[in-house]
Scaffold this active site. Structure first.
Site, short mmCIF file in Angstrom:
data_model
loop_
_atom_site.label_atom_id
_atom_site.label_comp_id
_atom_site.label_asym_id
_atom_site.label_seq_id
_atom_site.Cartn_x
_atom_site.Cartn_y
_atom_site.Cartn_z
N PRO A 63 0.77 -1.25 0.00
CA PRO A 63 0.00 0.00 0.00
C PRO A 63 0.80 1.31 0.00
O PRO A 63 0.76 2.09 0.95
CB PRO A 63 -0.85 -0.13 1.26
CG PRO A 63 -0.01 -0.95 2.18
CD PRO A 63 0.70 -1.93 1.29
N CYS A 64 1.47 1.57 -1.10
CA CYS A 64 2.21 2.83 -1.22
C CYS A 64 1.26 4.02 -1.27
O CYS A 64 1.66 5.15 -0.99
CB CYS A 64 3.14 2.80 -2.42
SG CYS A 64 2.36 2.38 -3.97
N HIS A 65 -0.02 3.78 -1.58
CA HIS A 65 -1.00 4.87 -1.60
C HIS A 65 -1.23 5.45 -0.21
O HIS A 65 -1.75 6.55 -0.08
CB HIS A 65 -2.33 4.39 -2.20
CG HIS A 65 -2.96 3.25 -1.48
ND1 HIS A 65 -2.61 1.93 -1.72
CD2 HIS A 65 -3.91 3.22 -0.51
CE1 HIS A 65 -3.33 1.14 -0.94
NE2 HIS A 65 -4.13 1.89 -0.19
#
Length: 169
Positions: free
Chosen positions: A134-136
């Site tokens: 989850p780089c978001h």
């Protein structure tokens, strides 16, 4: 052998790329998940095999995620990347659903100096597993939505889905 499939999603058609694995639930380990127009996203190659059934286990979990299920993903991923990238990506995987953190906090988590924030951003930008890793959930120190290989509109959509950004009234 490299396998691929596509999956419709709120982000557009996802490209799933994987490899057969004797240890992976469903028999396929995910190597890449890309969205249309993604910077450095995967593109189908002639020597890849289209095999949607190989991704059934992964696709079920992705659909549940897009339907709002906060459960962590339970499938095998192919480990690729430098040691530094692996450390950064492990920190991404530890960010809880529905929360955000900053590039500076990632630096602290991996024991890097604040001066490493640019390198951390580069490692995050090289993440081949959008949504799954989850780089978001990483935002600017001022709370702004910055730097997402899939586009800031998609980053905002994912954060809204997770309840980390309130829906517009």
């Amino acid at each position: 052998m490299t396998l691929y499939a596509t999956l419709d999603s709120p982000l557009g058609e996802l490209l799933l790329v994987g490899e057969r694995s004797a240890t992976a639930p469903g028999g396929t380990a995910l190597a890449s998940l890309s969205v249309p127009g993604q910077k450095r996203g995967a593109a189908v190659r002639d020597d890849w095999t289209h095999d949607p059934a190989a991704f059934d286990h992964i696709a079920r979990q992705l659909r549940a995620y897009f339907d709002g299920a906060p459960a962590p993903f339970a499938f095998e991923c192919v480990p690729r990347g430098t040691d530094f990238q692996q450390r950064v990506w492990a920190a991404l995987e530890a960010i809880p659903y529905g929360t955000t953190t900053t590039y500076g906090a990632i630096a602290t988590t991996i024991g890097a100096s604040r001066a490493a924030v640019r390198a951390i951003g580069t490692a995050i930008g090289a993440n081949p597993l959008l949504v799954v890793r989850p780089c978001h959930r990483v935002i600017g120190a001022d709370g702004s939505l910055t730097g997402y290989a899939g586009g800031l509109e998609r980053k905002e959509l994912l954060l809204r889905l997770e309840g980390a950004v309130p829906d517009a009234a």
